[in-house]
Motif scaffolding. Structure first.
Motif, PDB file in Angstrom:
ATOM      1  N   VAL A  14      -7.007  19.126  -6.027  1.00  0.00           N
ATOM      2  CA  VAL A  14      -6.238  17.973  -6.484  1.00  0.00           C
ATOM      3  C   VAL A  14      -6.448  17.706  -7.968  1.00  0.00           C
ATOM      4  CG1 VAL A  14      -7.911  16.143  -6.027  1.00  0.00           C
ATOM      5  CG2 VAL A  14      -5.480  15.686  -5.700  1.00  0.00           C
ATOM      6  N   CYS A  15      -7.513  18.248  -8.547  1.00  0.00           N
ATOM      7  CA  CYS A  15      -7.748  18.034  -9.973  1.00  0.00           C
ATOM      8  C   CYS A  15      -6.732  18.778 -10.827  1.00  0.00           C
ATOM      9  CB  CYS A  15      -9.174  18.410 -10.358  1.00  0.00           C
ATOM     10  SG  CYS A  15     -10.356  17.220  -9.732  1.00  0.00           S
ATOM     11  N   ALA A  66     -11.893  21.231  -7.143  1.00  0.00           N
ATOM     12  CA  ALA A  66     -11.062  20.441  -6.240  1.00  0.00           C
ATOM     13  C   ALA A  66      -9.612  20.717  -6.601  1.00  0.00           C
ATOM     14  CB  ALA A  66     -11.376  18.967  -6.404  1.00  0.00           C
ATOM     15  N   GLY A  96     -12.259  12.980  -8.876  1.00  0.00           N
ATOM     16  CA  GLY A  96     -10.871  13.324  -9.171  1.00  0.00           C
ATOM     17  C   GLY A  96      -9.930  12.796  -8.117  1.00  0.00           C
TER      18      GLY A  96
END
Lengths: 1190, 591
Positions: B277-278, B275, B293
């Protein structure tokens, strides 16, 4: 420093350190809007609605998650912030698929809450349905008959089969109220002393008069006609609207008015000036539009030509009108149809309606046209009269021309154009032109004060109904032009609101429009969404024989109750259940959003409607605030809801995509309470879910003895929803399934309204007096012949303390027996009494939340006390340690620092081993022991004898962990022990008490023992003396002084010998050695009914429910559920909390009244006139109950 | 890149992911097999990536201490290289990378992070140690106090290379001073920008340098536990990291009492599920904790309350890879490089329309023009340089007119783009700027965690607007809507993903607004990228009437008689471009 000083919107304020901006602002009276915020949860800062400006920060900060700091300068409302919030809301709503309000309500000019009243009809709540209708329309009897039903055109049911017969249902409830003489007494506000003149008694005037009268004003209605009603009386034929019905409706309004002046014409009998001089502060002009329009053709003024309006009016006034055989009616509106049908009923042989367009363009209602056809009315479409011929005395012929339909004109209908050379003639005896109406111009100067519009109607502000003249309002046909009754009603209501504001000196502004989200109109909605809806044919309106051509009896007969139920069942309940308390909607209204600016892809996901017993999820309304998912994991500790997918596709879904009911969901309902929109809803235990504006009743949950406060949300005599209360608070705001959904039970239970007496194996209804007498006869005979010891009283732990107190008083003082108790609560625990002073907790939940160690001893908190489990979880997440000793595996065990698995036998050994370890290594708090009572020395002496060597011998228990647990307990500053008061043995109680005592961990703030019990008023049972060996206040029966105290107070000698406990009572009943029993339950005690009623004992049952099958008690006295009772419960902490009844019990008597009256019949009179008197008596005599909570 | 191998012949083959993808393993295997079968005693060893991705497979033959670099080596070419060069001593000149090519690519570079990449064997701790590895750790533990280490890093001016550019020394100091224990060191190797592969290359080519950097950080802040959060899509990096960890443990460089000092440190690898955004530190922490996450509000920063609520220091791969060099060469040596505000070097993944694409490390302050023209060798195919996308989906496009902008944090930020983690995509005139904005926004909106409204729905609505514009349905209000949304999303989003997501749109709107207006008003895409806005035409004068395009057209949109000019029915045409590619006379044009 624990107080922070900061600047909030320009004012220096203070708040405790640790507060977020949002909390600190709320403390100082400033509300910051938020959607994802829930004080029960850690902040998420997700919705971005609570953004505020903080001086020095580059971007706005989320108030819900930003802690205040000294000197911080916060601004919560700026133009820019409003824009940001508006945009955030618009974005959310651009992907929000649903209807706030059902399309029918939006289509109704009067804005009647149609979905609401249909749901009430479906629930059989007709009175409530009618009062809901009357909130928007005071003429339901009339409108139920004559309304053009704009609502039904928009009914979503059109996509399935046919629209719901909305109007017929309205007529049904108003007829029901009329036939059942239900006097609907609307609430009238405090009198204002202001006088208002309503000029014109038609629907607009009557409606305004009604709402103005309810607002507390003095209303005079002035009408030029001999009777009120306007066009309803003089324009609508009686076969559609019987006059007695009309009179009835009008009477209901005029009785609220100060005065009705008929035959009083504006300009003739009074003027606007004269009204002013008479002291009227405002005038509402509702003059109607009763002048007919002219055809402007030759021969129009011939005898035998009478306008539709005049014709109908003449008939309504009882005048004879000679029609002849052949009647031509000109026009295509309702007046034309009414005139034609009336002509048929008057005996005209051939009635022809001449209309210049085709049938499709006719403004009359299709049903009416059909009825006219049935009556034999002829139609001559696409023809227009050119001139009328005469036989010198009267009209004789009508010459017409055929019309061709061209392009649609401004009205959207195709424009008729004459076809040259197509002229034809028709012989007639009477011509009735009915081509339109206009305002009947009052005399010169009469309306000088107000401006007229281009068409000659009174010019008004359409929102406020104000004319150009201050204090003069107008509405209905005279301002709008000819329209329908329901539109006039709406105008009158709107005017009433404006006039009310005007009279109260408030600015007369349009009522704000609430934001409304809509799935779209009938063309826009997706028919597939309704594919699964079962097809049910629309109930046909029964009528008189259609062929019948004479008489003015009402043609449509109305629905029977059964028909109404079927038809109400067809409603799709389109509007959102959350419409009345949706935070999203409120904010959308406040920030005046227009989501269409960002229209784009919108998710349309199937609703999780059928499945979970209590919860309905509609992700189309989800705004991803995450409160449900967070409360499920953070508070409920279950975590069955979570975020799935990413980006725009993110959705809240149950574990592994399963339907919610297949997950570990325990139906605590916290997600429902957390949802700020209509995405998670409680399943309402009614045929239709409403929604309605509900009454809030704050009470206490009867699910267990945690004593959660609940807010019952009530409509009529039904509990619709339950909210945790104080809602949304950190202090509480918790509930489990028992609180959230338990109190619904009464909605469906079969309830009896009268007492019963068993005769020859059959229950027979009896009057209260008879039933009391029968009970007393039976019980007294046993008492007097066999002694009070042969009698017993069994109680339910869901009774209030006051009821319990009276019941045991009755047992002892009237029945002369100490056989009193409860099957679900064990007898008083003397071990606790001996060591810690009383059978009950020495600590409370507040202490638990700040405690550094919680010990859960053999207590299935998750199962029986889920809210306590949540409190344990919260305490642990805030840093408290947890030690569990349990026979069962529970979810909180996973949070425990030490979890000792024990069984019923080894659990006591573990306690003793801990005690011996503590004494052996002298971890005893000698200071504490010496400071408390003398028998504590005896305590330490006893301890010396416990063999420590046994520690290693306890099966399945790791001695190292046991010692570690003991050490944790000894070292903890404020340890709290939770025990199961229903199942703990006296030996265990003694050991637990000793453990707390020798370590100094009881009898002081913050530390102690909490005794949990399964039933809600178990503590009240013990404290109110429902115990064979103890009197109220847990006083021992064996002590003469104690007995004497009560004998003195009750003026009766009390039985001396201890009674039997509840289990022995059952056994003795079965054996026959007990011969009489009074069973006071509210649902809970009747599970032993079989054993009891099968015995030959004389049984009197006081209960909310009647056993639904034999065996039966000999006498049944119908009582009340906790939700119907007033009084108090004592929870496990010893907190006395007040119950408020949601509605009265169906049989009319509360439990305490029944007990008191039964006691009176037994010869021990209890003359309590109110609950307060009982409470005063308890306060005076029961130690610890001196002060009851308010 | 100059090895130091005495004696006989050493052959190094680059087998990082880029080398393997080009067939490096086979080349390596072929060298080994053929040398073996011929009984030649030469050392064949794998190395990581030297950065010249456009020339993979790269093989370096070092014979008589004279290194010769071959580009685009195939297994077929191995035999001749062995015969002529390894045996014969004469490099195969026609396959040798020309020196000016190598110099062009390498001479402007300053390799600190990449100092060992492509030179040592990434799977050999000995190689790393031989090239000076773990000496920085030795120095830190032996000669410096933790605060001394932090002081050194602070003075070096090193800023976080993950994108935000926060001063590393300050971060370490904050974590050191934060109350609570244990403390954690996390290496963020969740490289997610499209087109960025700096961290992957370092992990694949020189994993120990990252380990050493983390160990030094652990010592400095007082942490005993380190976690490398690496995306599962980097299997080779994970494999080499695991090997490196095992080697380090064997040599007691991890565990208790490291190098005989009172310093315990353990390292684990956590794989992220990809991901984007992690890469945001609070989301990364949630992910390590086993949760979804999703970023949370800062403060509190991870240095105060990070993993499991304990003080946590998070740096990215490149930041840690700088640390051993700084410790060894001193803060001053590092600070001498770069500009006043942005010290040291920065690694970039140079990609897009560029002759020499690959991994480069340059001193801060170098201009865009120097990177594009000198290191990258300019734009291929005779097209003009239009702009450069910096910072991936969070960054922006800098137009060619600003090519003299120095690459440092401040200067780049002023343009509206960001330095970011180092993705650098060169675009020529054939790039449609509206389409580029749409591409990056599509990426971020799909990767949004869905938590906050602006990012979840706002970016989607922006994307839909861009899609309307490129689809020929844009209207005049669209630009205002885009700007309004962009402003609010930037200002009101919770985390960096949302706050930067509108950057590609905003920078292209700033520098290429006329292209947007052209799309909307004239329904024209000058780059001829947006399918809805282009028309395929056959120039009658050039069409020989061969019928080839008719044959290939999948929708039968082309008609015409033999030897007569053909025509395209615009209504049927799906703008697939097949006709252009099959026409031998270039008679098909796009307008």
């Amino acid at each position: 420093m624990n107080t922070i000083s900061f600047v909030l919107n320009g004012t220096q304020v203070t708040a405790p350190k640790g507060d977020t901006i949002l909390a600190a602002a709320a403390r100082n009276g400033v509300e910051i809007p938020a959607l994802c915020h829930d004080p029960r949860l850690k902040p998420a800062a997700a919705c971005r609605i609570c953004l505020v400006r903080v001086e020095g920060a580059r971007n706005p900060l989320p108030a819900c998650a930003t802690p205040i700091s000294d000197g911080m300068v916060v601004t919560t409302e700026t133009v820019e912030l409003a824009k940001t919030r508006q945009l955030a809301l618009e974005l959310m709503l651009s992907d929000h698929y649903g209807d706030c309000v059902a399309p029918c309500k939006l289509a109704c000019p009067a804005g009647i809450d149609i979905q609401g009243y249909i749901a009430l009809i479906a629930a059989g709540m007709y009175r409530e349905a009618l009062s809901l209708i009357k909130q928007s329309n005071p003429l339901p009897l009339v409108c139920g008959r004559v309304c053009p039903r704009f609502c039904e055109q928009q009914c979503r049911r059109n996509t399935v089969d046919e629209p719901v017969s909305i109007n017929a249902l309205k007529r049904f409830v108003s007829d029901w109220a009329l036939n059942n003489v239900v006097d609907d007494k609307p609430e009238v506000k405090q009198a204002t002393g202001k006088k208002i003149a309503v000029v014109g008694g038609g629907p607009a005037g009557l409606s305004a008069a009604y709402y103005l009268a309810l607002a507390g004003h003095e209303v005079s209605i002035l009408d030029s006609n001999p009777a009120l009603g306007g066009m309803m009386r003089y324009g609508i034929p009686a076969y559609r609207l019987p006059r007695d019905i009309l009179d009835n409706e009008i009477a209901g309004i005029t009785r609220l008015c100060r005065e009705v002046r008929c035959n009083a014409a504006l300009g003739r009998d009074f003027t606007l000036d004269s009204l002013n001089k008479e002291g009227y502060s405002a005038v509402f002009l509702a003059l109607g539009a009763q002048a007919d329009q002219h055809m402007r053709i030759d021969g129009e003024s011939l005898p035998g030509v009478v306008s539709g309006i005049d014709f109908l009016r003449d008939i309504a006034m009882g005048c004879k009108v000679g029609l002849g055989q052949k009647v031509a009616v000109i026009g295509g509106g309702n007046t034309a149809i009414d005139a034609a049908q009336t002509a048929v009923r008057l005996g005209a042989g051939k009635v022809t309606i001449i209309y210049r367009r085709s049938r499709d363009e006719m403004p009359a209602f299709p049903d009416e046209i059909k009825q006219a056809e049935d009556k034999g009315v002829n139609f001559c479409f696409q023809a227009a009269p050119m001139k009328l011929g005469t036989n010198n005395s009267r009209v004789h012929s009508i010459e017409c021309v055929r019309m061709n339909l061209g392009e649609p004109d401004s009205s959207g209908r195709r424009k008729p154009e004459p076809i040259a050379g197509s002229e034809f003639a028709m012989e007639v005896d009477t011509v009735i032109p009915a081509i339109g109406q206009s305002l009947k111009t009052p005399g010169q100067g009469v309306l000088e004060a107000v401006c007229l519009d281009g068409k000659g109607y009174i010019s008004i502000d359409k929102e406020t109904m104000q004319t150009s003249q201050n204090g003069i309002f107008a509405g209905g046909d005279c301002a709008s032009g000819p329209a329908t009754v329901v539109e006039a009603v709406a105008a009158g209501h709107r005017a009433a609101n404006s006039i009310d504001r005007f009279l109260r000196g408030q600015p007369v502004t349009p009522a704000g429009q609430e934001y409304n989200c809509s799935k779209g109109n009938l063309k826009e909605i997706c028919a597939e969404d309704y594919a699964g809806v079962q097809r049910i044919p629309r109930v046909e309106m029964p009528t008189l024989d259609p062929g019948l051509k004479s008489g003015f009896d009402e043609y449509e007969l109305g629905f029977s109750e059964n028909m109404a139920q079927i038809e109400a069942g067809r409603c799709l309940s389109c509007g959102c259940q959350k419409a009345f308390n949706c935070t999203l909607r409120d904010l959308a209204t406040k920030y005046k959003v227009s989501p269409a600016r960002f229209s784009g892809h919108m998710h349309k996901r199937p609703m999780e409607e059928h499945g979970h017993q209590y919860i309905i999820r509609d992700t189309n309304k989800c705004i991803l605030c995450g409160r449900c998912a967070r409360i499920c994991s953070e508070v409920a500790g279950i975590g069955v809801l979570g975020f799935v997918n990413r980006g725009f596709e993110t959705v809240i879904a149950p574990t592994l995509g399963l339907p919610l009911q297949q997950t570990d969901c325990n139906a605590c309902g916290l997600c429902v309470s957390a949802c700020p929109t209509g995405a998670i809803l409680p399943r309402v235990n009614l045929p239709k879910p409403g929604p309605w504006e509900l009454d809030d009743i704050d009470s206490v949950c009867s699910g267990c003895d945690t004593g959660c406060n609940i807010r019952l949300q009530v409509k009529g005599n039904k509990i619709i929803k339950v909210q945790p209360f104080p809602y949304n608070s950190v202090e509480s705001g918790l509930l489990c399934h028992k609180g959230s959904f338990g109190p619904y039970a009464g909605n469906t239970a079969k309830r009896t309204k009268t007492p019963y007496i068993l005769r020859n194996g059959k229950l027979e209804e009896a009057a209260w007096e008879k039933a009391f007498q029968a009970s007393a006869d039976g019980l007294l005979r046993i008492r007097d012949e066999r002694g009070g010891g042969r009698l017993a009283v069994l109680l339910s732990p869901r009774l209030t303390s006051e009821e319990i107190y009276l019941a045991q008083k009755m047992a002892r003082a009237a029945l002369h027996t100490n056989n009193v108790g409860c099957l679900s609560v064990p007898v008083l625990n003397e071990a606790f009494q001996r060591y810690i002073g009383r059978d009950g907790s020495t600590s409370d939940f507040q202490a638990m939340s700040t405690s550094d160690l919680i010990v859960v001893y053999n207590c299935e908190v998750e199962k029986h006390h889920p809210v306590v489990a949540s409190k344990v979880r919260q305490a642990v997440s805030q840093g408290s340690r947890l030690v569990t000793l349990s026979t069962h595996q529970g979810s909180i065990d996973f949070m425990a620092s030490i979890n000792l698995k024990v069984n019923r036998r080894t659990s006591l050994e573990v306690l003793n081993a801990m005690l011996s370890y503590i004494t052996e290594y002298d971890l005893v708090d000698h200071g504490f022991i010496s400071s408390c009572a003398a028998d504590c020395t005896e305590l330490t002496a006893e301890l010396k004898q416990l063999p420590i060597s046994k520690i290693c011998e306890i099966p399945w228990v790791n001695p190292a962990r046991l010692i570690e647990a003991a050490n944790l307990y000894v070292r903890a500053k404020n340890p709290v022990i939770l025990v199961d008061g229903d199942h703990i043995t006296p030996a265990e109680s003694a050991a637990i008490s000793k453990l707390a005592l020798i370590t100094g961990n009881t009898g002081r703030e913050g530390a102690g023992i909490i005794v949990l019990r399964t039933h809600c008023n178990s503590q009240g049972m013990l404290d109110m003396g429902a115990d064979p060996g103890h009197l109220p206040g847990q006083l021992p029966l064996s002590e003469t002084a104690c007995r004497g105290k009560f004998e003195l107070a009750w003026h009766k000698p009390l039985p001396v010998s201890a009674g039997q406990n509840a289990w022995s009572i059952i056994e003795e009943l079965e054996k026959g050695s007990l011969e009489g029993l009074v069973l006071v339950g509210n649902g809970a005690a009747s599970e032993y009914g079989n054993a009891i009623y099968n015995s030959n004992a004389f049984t009197v049952l006081i209960d909310a429910d009647l056993p639904d099958h034999p065996p039966y008690p000999l006498v049944m006295l119908p009582g009340a559920y906790p939700e119907e009772s007033a009084g108090t419960y004592t929870n496990c902490e010893g907190r006395v909390q007040r119950l408020h009844p949601a509605f009265p019990p169906p049989a009319g008597k509360s439990n305490w009244e029944i007990i008191a009256q039964l006691s009176g019949a037994l010869g021990c009179s209890m003359h309590y006139s109110s609950l307060e008197e009982i409470e005063a008596e308890i306060a005076g005599i029961v130690p610890g109950y001196g002060k009851l909570t308010g | 890149m100059i090895g130091d191998y005495a004696g006989s012949c050493v052959i190094k083959v680059g087998i990082a992911s880029c080398g393997i993808a080009a067939g490096g393993s086979k080349v390596l295997g072929t060298f080994a097999a053929q040398l073996n079968s011929r009984g030649i005693e030469a050392t064949v060893k794998p190395t990581g990536c030297i950065g010249m991705c456009y020339q993979e497979v790269l093989a370096e033959v070092i014979r008589d201490n004279r290194p010769v670099l071959y580009g685009k080596v195939t297994p077929e070419r191995v035999e001749r290289i062995i015969e002529e060069h390894v045996i014969g001593g004469h490099p195969v000149e026609e396959w040798v990378l020309p020196q000016d090519e190598v110099d062009g690519f390498m001479s402007r570079q300053q390799r600190i992070v990449l100092r060992n990449c492509g030179i040592i064997d990434p799977e050999s701790i000995e190689d790393y140690i031989d090239s000076g590895g773990y000496r920085a750790l030795e120095k830190a533990l032996g000669k410096l106090t933790p605060l001394g280490v932090i002081d050194e890093i602070t003075r070096s001016g090193l800023r976080g290379r993950g994108g935000a550019g926060f001063a590393t020394g300050v971060k370490w100091l904050n974590t050191r001073k934060a109350g609570g224990s244990p403390k954690y060191v996390i290496c963020n190797a969740d490289e997610g920008d499209p087109g960025a592969f700096m961290d992957r290359s370092v992990l694949e080519s020189d994993p120990h340098t990252v380990l050493e950097g983390m160990l030094i950080a652990g010592y400095a802040i007082g942490a005993g536990q380190g976690i490398i959060y690496v995306r599962a899509e980097y299997p080779l990096a994970i494999q080499r990291l695991e090997k490196a960890l095992a080697q380090a443990r064997d040599r007691k460089l991890l565990g208790e009492g490291i190098l005989g000092h009172k310093f315990d440190f353990n390292l684990n690898i956590r794989q992220g599920a990809g991901a984007f955004v992690c890469g945001e530190e609070t989301a990364l922490i949630m992910s390590i904790e086993g949760k979804r996450g999703m970023p949370r509000l800062r403060p509190p920063f991870p240095s105060q309350s990070g993993l499991w609520g304990r003080p946590t220091n998070i740096n990215n791969v490149e930041t840690f890879a700088n640390v051993p060099w700084i410790m060894q060469h001193g803060a001053e040596g590092y600070a001498r490089l770069g500009t006043a505000g942005s010290r040291g070097t920065k690694v970039f993944a140079l990609a897009g329309s560029i002759r020499r694409g690959g991994l480069i490390e340059v001193p801060m302050g170098i201009t865009i023009r120097e990177i594009v023209e000198e290191i990258g060798g300019g734009i291929p195919g005779g097209l003009g340089f239009k702009g450069i996308q910096l910072g991936g989906p969070s960054g922006g496009v800098i137009p060619a007119s600003l090519e003299d902008t120095p690459v440092d944090y401040e200067s780049i930020n002023r343009t509206g783009a960001i330095v970011g983690s180092g993705g650098m995509i060169v675009m020529d005139e054939s790039a449609c700027m509206v389409d580029i904005a749409r591409f990056f926004l599509n990426f971020t909106q799909e990767e949004s965690c869905g938590k906050c409204t602006f990012c979840r729905i706002g970016t989607r609505r922006m994307l839909e607007t861009l899609e309307r514009i490129t689809g020929g349905e844009g209207n005049e209000t669209d630009l205002a809507v885009l700007e309004e949304l962009a402003h609010e999303i930037k200002q009101s989003s919770l985390c960096g993903l949302g706050q930067t997501a509108p950057n590609p749109v905003l920078t292209t709107l700033k520098y290429f607004r006329d292209e947007y207006i052209e799309h909307i008003n004239a329904k024209k895409c000058r780059a001829k990228k947006c399918q809805a806005l282009i028309t395929y035409l056959i120039k009658p004068d050039d069409c020989p009437g061969c019928g080839l395009c008719i044959k290939y057209c999948p929708v039968n949109a082309i008609t015409g008689s033999r030897k007569q000019p053909h025509t395209i029915d615009a209504a049927k045409c799906i703008r697939c471009g097949l006709c252009i590619s099959v026409c031998r006379k270039d008679a098909v044009t796009v307008t």
